[in-house]
Design a protein around this motif. Structure first.
Motif, PDB file in Angstrom:
ATOM      1  N   THR A  96       0.843  -1.205   0.000  1.00 31.56           N
ATOM      2  CA  THR A  96       0.000   0.000   0.000  1.00 31.56           C
ATOM      3  C   THR A  96       0.872   1.246   0.000  1.00 31.56           C
ATOM      4  N   MET A  97       0.321   2.322  -0.527  1.00 33.21           N
ATOM      5  CA  MET A  97       0.955   3.621  -0.327  1.00 33.21           C
ATOM      6  C   MET A  97      -0.134   4.601   0.099  1.00 33.21           C
ATOM      7  N   CYS A  98      -0.351   4.621   1.410  1.00 31.14           N
ATOM      8  CA  CYS A  98      -1.295   5.581   1.982  1.00 31.14           C
ATOM      9  C   CYS A  98      -0.606   6.941   2.072  1.00 31.14           C
ATOM     10  N   PHE A  99      -1.416   7.978   2.111  1.00 27.87           N
ATOM     11  CA  PHE A  99      -0.874   9.322   2.246  1.00 27.87           C
ATOM     12  C   PHE A  99      -1.176   9.875   3.620  1.00 27.87           C
ATOM     13  N   THR A 100      -0.232  10.620   4.151  1.00 27.90           N
ATOM     14  CA  THR A 100      -0.429  11.249   5.451  1.00 27.90           C
ATOM     15  C   THR A 100      -1.654  12.140   5.393  1.00 27.90           C
ATOM     16  N   SER A 101      -2.284  12.298   6.562  1.00 33.44           N
ATOM     17  CA  SER A 101      -3.554  13.019   6.599  1.00 33.44           C
ATOM     18  C   SER A 101      -3.409  14.511   6.378  1.00 33.44           C
ATOM     19  N   GLY A 102      -2.196  15.028   6.447  1.00 32.12           N
ATOM     20  CA  GLY A 102      -1.973  16.428   6.088  1.00 32.12           C
ATOM     21  C   GLY A 102      -2.525  17.432   7.064  1.00 32.12           C
TER      22      GLY A 102
ATOM     23  N   MET B  34     -15.796  -2.174  10.909  1.00 32.27           N
ATOM     24  CA  MET B  34     -14.917  -1.043  10.600  1.00 32.27           C
ATOM     25  C   MET B  34     -15.654   0.053   9.853  1.00 32.27           C
ATOM     26  N   ALA B  35     -15.811   1.193  10.536  1.00 29.45           N
ATOM     27  CA  ALA B  35     -16.349   2.388   9.900  1.00 29.45           C
ATOM     28  C   ALA B  35     -15.237   3.377   9.582  1.00 29.45           C
ATOM     29  N   LEU B  36     -14.050   3.131  10.121  1.00 25.55           N
ATOM     30  CA  LEU B  36     -12.894   3.967   9.794  1.00 25.55           C
ATOM     31  C   LEU B  36     -12.587   3.845   8.309  1.00 25.55           C
ATOM     32  N   PRO B  37     -12.161   4.904   7.646  1.00 26.14           N
ATOM     33  CA  PRO B  37     -11.825   4.814   6.225  1.00 26.14           C
ATOM     34  C   PRO B  37     -10.724   3.787   5.975  1.00 26.14           C
ATOM     35  N   TRP B  38     -10.885   2.987   4.939  1.00 23.13           N
ATOM     36  CA  TRP B  38      -9.903   1.946   4.612  1.00 23.13           C
ATOM     37  C   TRP B  38      -8.622   2.515   4.047  1.00 23.13           C
ATOM     38  N   ILE B  39      -8.594   3.838   3.821  1.00 23.73           N
ATOM     39  CA  ILE B  39      -7.521   4.468   3.048  1.00 23.73           C
ATOM     40  C   ILE B  39      -6.274   4.792   3.857  1.00 23.73           C
ATOM     41  N   ASN B  40      -6.276   4.501   5.164  1.00 25.69           N
ATOM     42  CA  ASN B  40      -5.103   4.863   5.954  1.00 25.69           C
ATOM     43  C   ASN B  40      -4.719   3.762   6.936  1.00 25.69           C
ATOM     44  N   LEU B  41      -3.683   4.017   7.730  1.00 24.13           N
ATOM     45  CA  LEU B  41      -3.126   3.005   8.614  1.00 24.13           C
ATOM     46  C   LEU B  41      -4.146   2.451   9.591  1.00 24.13           C
ATOM     47  N   PHE B  42      -4.973   3.273  10.178  1.00 24.27           N
ATOM     48  CA  PHE B  42      -5.928   2.810  11.188  1.00 24.27           C
ATOM     49  C   PHE B  42      -6.892   1.789  10.572  1.00 24.27           C
ATOM     50  N   GLY B  43      -7.515   2.156   9.443  1.00 16.91           N
ATOM     51  CA  GLY B  43      -8.454   1.253   8.801  1.00 16.91           C
ATOM     52  C   GLY B  43      -7.804   0.006   8.240  1.00 16.91           C
ATOM     53  N   GLN B  44      -6.634   0.163   7.620  1.00 15.46           N
ATOM     54  CA  GLN B  44      -5.918  -0.979   7.063  1.00 15.46           C
ATOM     55  C   GLN B  44      -5.520  -1.964   8.154  1.00 15.46           C
TER      56      GLN B  44
ATOM     57  N   VAL C 226      -6.373  -2.298  11.560  1.00 13.74           N
ATOM     58  CA  VAL C 226      -7.363  -2.903  12.448  1.00 13.74           C
ATOM     59  C   VAL C 226      -8.320  -3.791  11.662  1.00 13.74           C
ATOM     60  N   GLY C 227      -8.619  -3.395  10.423  1.00 16.27           N
ATOM     61  CA  GLY C 227      -9.618  -4.121   9.668  1.00 16.27           C
ATOM     62  C   GLY C 227      -9.064  -5.069   8.626  1.00 16.27           C
ATOM     63  N   ILE C 228      -8.659  -4.524   7.488  1.00 13.81           N
ATOM     64  CA  ILE C 228      -8.332  -5.338   6.319  1.00 13.81           C
ATOM     65  C   ILE C 228      -7.215  -6.335   6.599  1.00 13.81           C
ATOM     66  N   LEU C 229      -6.094  -5.850   7.087  1.00 10.20           N
ATOM     67  CA  LEU C 229      -4.894  -6.691   7.145  1.00 10.20           C
ATOM     68  C   LEU C 229      -4.860  -7.608   8.356  1.00 10.20           C
ATOM     69  N   SER C 230      -5.395  -7.173   9.478  1.00  9.80           N
ATOM     70  CA  SER C 230      -5.423  -8.052  10.643  1.00  9.80           C
ATOM     71  C   SER C 230      -6.318  -9.259  10.387  1.00  9.80           C
ATOM     72  N   MET C 231      -7.492  -9.034   9.810  1.00 14.30           N
ATOM     73  CA  MET C 231      -8.403 -10.144   9.555  1.00 14.30           C
ATOM     74  C   MET C 231      -7.875 -11.062   8.452  1.00 14.30           C
ATOM     75  N   THR C 232      -7.120 -10.495   7.504  1.00 18.29           N
ATOM     76  CA  THR C 232      -6.516 -11.338   6.469  1.00 18.29           C
ATOM     77  C   THR C 232      -5.456 -12.252   7.077  1.00 18.29           C
ATOM     78  N   MET C 233      -4.710 -11.755   8.040  1.00 16.07           N
ATOM     79  CA  MET C 233      -3.661 -12.570   8.663  1.00 16.07           C
ATOM     80  C   MET C 233      -4.217 -13.693   9.532  1.00 16.07           C
ATOM     81  N   VAL C 234      -5.311 -13.413  10.262  1.00 10.21           N
ATOM     82  CA  VAL C 234      -5.792 -14.410  11.229  1.00 10.21           C
ATOM     83  C   VAL C 234      -6.978 -15.224  10.730  1.00 10.21           C
ATOM     84  N   GLY C 235      -7.517 -14.882   9.556  1.00  8.43           N
ATOM     85  CA  GLY C 235      -8.653 -15.630   9.037  1.00  8.43           C
ATOM     86  C   GLY C 235      -9.979 -15.255   9.669  1.00  8.43           C
ATOM     87  N   GLY C 236     -10.069 -14.042  10.203  1.00  9.50           N
ATOM     88  CA  GLY C 236     -11.308 -13.565  10.812  1.00  9.50           C
ATOM     89  C   GLY C 236     -12.260 -12.991   9.781  1.00  9.50           C
ATOM     90  N   THR C 237     -13.214 -12.211  10.241  1.00  7.06           N
ATOM     91  CA  THR C 237     -14.237 -11.622   9.375  1.00  7.06           C
ATOM     92  C   THR C 237     -14.204 -10.112   9.502  1.00  7.06           C
TER      93      THR C 237
END
Length: 546
Positions: A197-203, A240-250, A252-263
């Motif tokens: 990923t290449m997320c951008f800082t929130s500025g 996850m209601a946090l935007p998927w576009i940054n570190l917090f959303g990625q 806690v949501g997308i990548l953690s569940m991909t690693m552990v096989g969760g939902t």
């Protein structure tokens, strides 16, 4: 410049030898869970529910469709789409062929996107046709005129405008059924040091900066933070209601569940009613958000109508969360609460679950697993226990540098490889780190340093205050004075400076920290992740617009 060049052979050898980096990619995890739990749900949004088997199929399918468009390894592909199942599939499909997603906030417009497209030379722009009344296709067409690298405009939705490509048709174009099963593995191999990923800082203080993060950066981040501290596992369901576009959303949501096989349950933005209903219906076990989200959920009038007993952990971050709010979440939800501290660059410190609410609120935990930390003064010298300085960290989960910004890299990373966060912190005698403020968020009144967050914590106790941001305002005599910008609780119409100062006196706060101006607003300006845009408030005060 190839994006993989941001990780050097020396870094790969060093962190691999230590065991922090390995050969697994997130694609390997998807394959693993698709084989182990093919019918277990992996991704859910209001319109789609995908099992792990379907997740793998759709990643391969969209990857093959991307290849057919000429999208290839090392390409940086910009997306501007809200939280949805398609967003996750796009990210992983690009990773499947060694390309990289560049997810952009829905609020960004031509000014910001011109900068990002020029920087990344993206061959494609993936968008929704319209969102909250804004026409993204029209903007994309204007951008395409000035950026010949952007060959494709790919649009989600049932019907797409002429001259654009339909993502729905790609979704339905089952190229994997007409391709050898091992075609992608043999012809488009990837590795764990590819940029995922290449997320951008929130500025909040400066121009946005691209943060290239590899599979190995992300995996060590997840292991150190959420798999360890939150004990995330295959049984978890993260909403996850946090935007998927940054570190917090990625993370806690997308990548953690991909690693552990969760939902992963994706919501398009935060609404307290939708959040309460979703947690109750899906029996979600983990929810993450910024303090303003927690406050809104706790104050939701119909909250008692929903059973939230499935919640195991709430993660708070993005800004300090008052002790009273953490105590109320524990009491009402029957869960544990953890406080996360970090950034898109990847510096990280998280409190262990099970700590007393006051420690969760007022600290960022003991030294983070896998990392080295130092607190330094303005000259780069380490300071002692109890002394405030800049939080610096060296770890396998911190990016290796900003994309095409050697000037900033030289300033933000020191000769020993420590990333300088710009956060003022200190280490207490019990081994806990405390976040004090952003270094640029210290108000200096007549030579006295005032932590904006300290004043905010006090004002959150006021019965009329819903949300508050404290900033410095220019003053000829003192240099700066304290201004409190306040959102009132429902049913409250006003709060005076006299009331605020009387409350500060009641709380026995040193007088030089008292606000000398109070502004009431309907909504504080925020980034997509919920951080208050304090520089906007400072600019308005300087122009005397508040």
């Amino acid at each position: 410049m190839a994006i993989e060049s941001y990780v050097t052979p020396e870094q790969i050898a060093y962190y691999t030898k230590l065991g922090f980096w390995d050969r697994w990619t997130f694609i390997d995890y998807i394959k693993r869970w698709a084989k182990a739990f093919p019918e277990k749900e992996a991704l859910i949004d209001p319109e789609k529910r995908l099992t792990w088997s379907k997740y793998q199929t759709m990643v391969d399918r969209i990857a093959l469709n991307f290849l057919s468009l000429g999208i290839k390894r090392d390409d940086l592909v910009i997306t501007q789409i809200p939280n949805c199942v398609e967003a996750v599939i796009i990210e992983m499909a690009l990773a499947r062929i060694g390309a990289c997603v560049v997810p952009i906030a829905m609020q960004w417009r031509g000014h910001e996107l011109n900068y990002v497209i020029s920087l990344t030379q993206s061959p494609a722009f993936i968008i929704v046709p319209e969102y909250y009344g804004f026409n993204y296709v029209e903007m994309a067409r204007e951008l395409q005129k000035n950026h010949p690298s952007m060959k494709h405009i790919i649009v989600l939705g049932k019907e797409v405008p002429e001259g654009t490509l339909s993502f729905k048709e790609m979704w339905e174009n089952a190229l994997e059924t007409r391709t050898p099963y091992d075609y992608l593995d043999k012809n488009h191999p990837i590795n764990a040091n590819d940029v995922l990923t290449m997320c951008f800082t929130s500025g909040t203080e400066a121009d946005p900066k691209g943060c290239p993060r590899t599979h190995n950066h992300w995996k060590s981040f997840e292991r150190s933070g959420f798999l360890h501290h939150l004990t995330l596992n295959v049984h978890d369901k993260v909403v996850m209601a946090l935007p998927w576009i940054n570190l917090f959303g990625q993370s806690v949501g997308i990548l953690s569940m991909t690693m552990v096989g969760g939902t992963l349950i994706l919501l398009d933005g935060f609404d307290p009613a939708t959040m309460a209903e979703t947690i109750s219906r899906e029996r979600a076990t983990v929810y993450a958000g910024v303090p303003s989200m927690h406050i809104a959920l706790l104050r939701y009038p119909k909250l008692e109508n929903y059973d939230l007993s499935s919640l195991r952990v709430v993660l708070t971050g993005g800004a300090p969360c008052a002790t009273a709010i953490i105590e109320e979440m524990i009491e009402k939800f029957g869960c544990l609460v953890s406080n996360g501290f970090g950034s898109n660059e990847g510096h990280l410190n998280i409190t262990e679950i099970g700590l007393p609410p006051e420690l969760v609120s007022t600290t960022i935990g003991v030294p983070q697993l896998y990392s080295e930390i130092k607190i330094v003064d303005e000259n780069g010298n380490e300071v002692g226990v109890g002394q405030i300085g800049e939080f610096c960290q060296k770890a396998p989960f911190i990016i290796s540098g900003y994309y095409k910004r050697p000037d900033l890299n030289a300033r933000k990373w020191d000769k020993d490889g420590f990333y300088h966060s710009g956060d003022a912190c200190y280490l207490d005698e019990n081994g806990f780190y405390h976040f004090v403020t952003r270094l640029k968020d210290i108000i200096i009144r007549g030579g006295m340093n005032i932590s904006a967050e300290e004043v905010e914590f006090i004002l959150y106790k006021h019965p009329k205050v819903m949300n508050v941001a404290v900033v410095g305002m220019p003053d000829e005599r003192f240099g700066e004075k304290v201004c409190a910008v306040i959102e009132l609780k429902p049913g409250e119409s006003t709060i005076s400076l006299k009331e605020v100062r009387a409350f500060m006196e009641k709380e026995k706060v040193a007088e030089y920290k008292w606000p000398e101006k109070v502004v009431v607003v309907d909504k504080l300006p925020r980034t997509p992740t919920g951080k208050v845009l304090k520089y906007v408030l400072r600019e308005r005060l300087a122009r005397k617009e508040m």
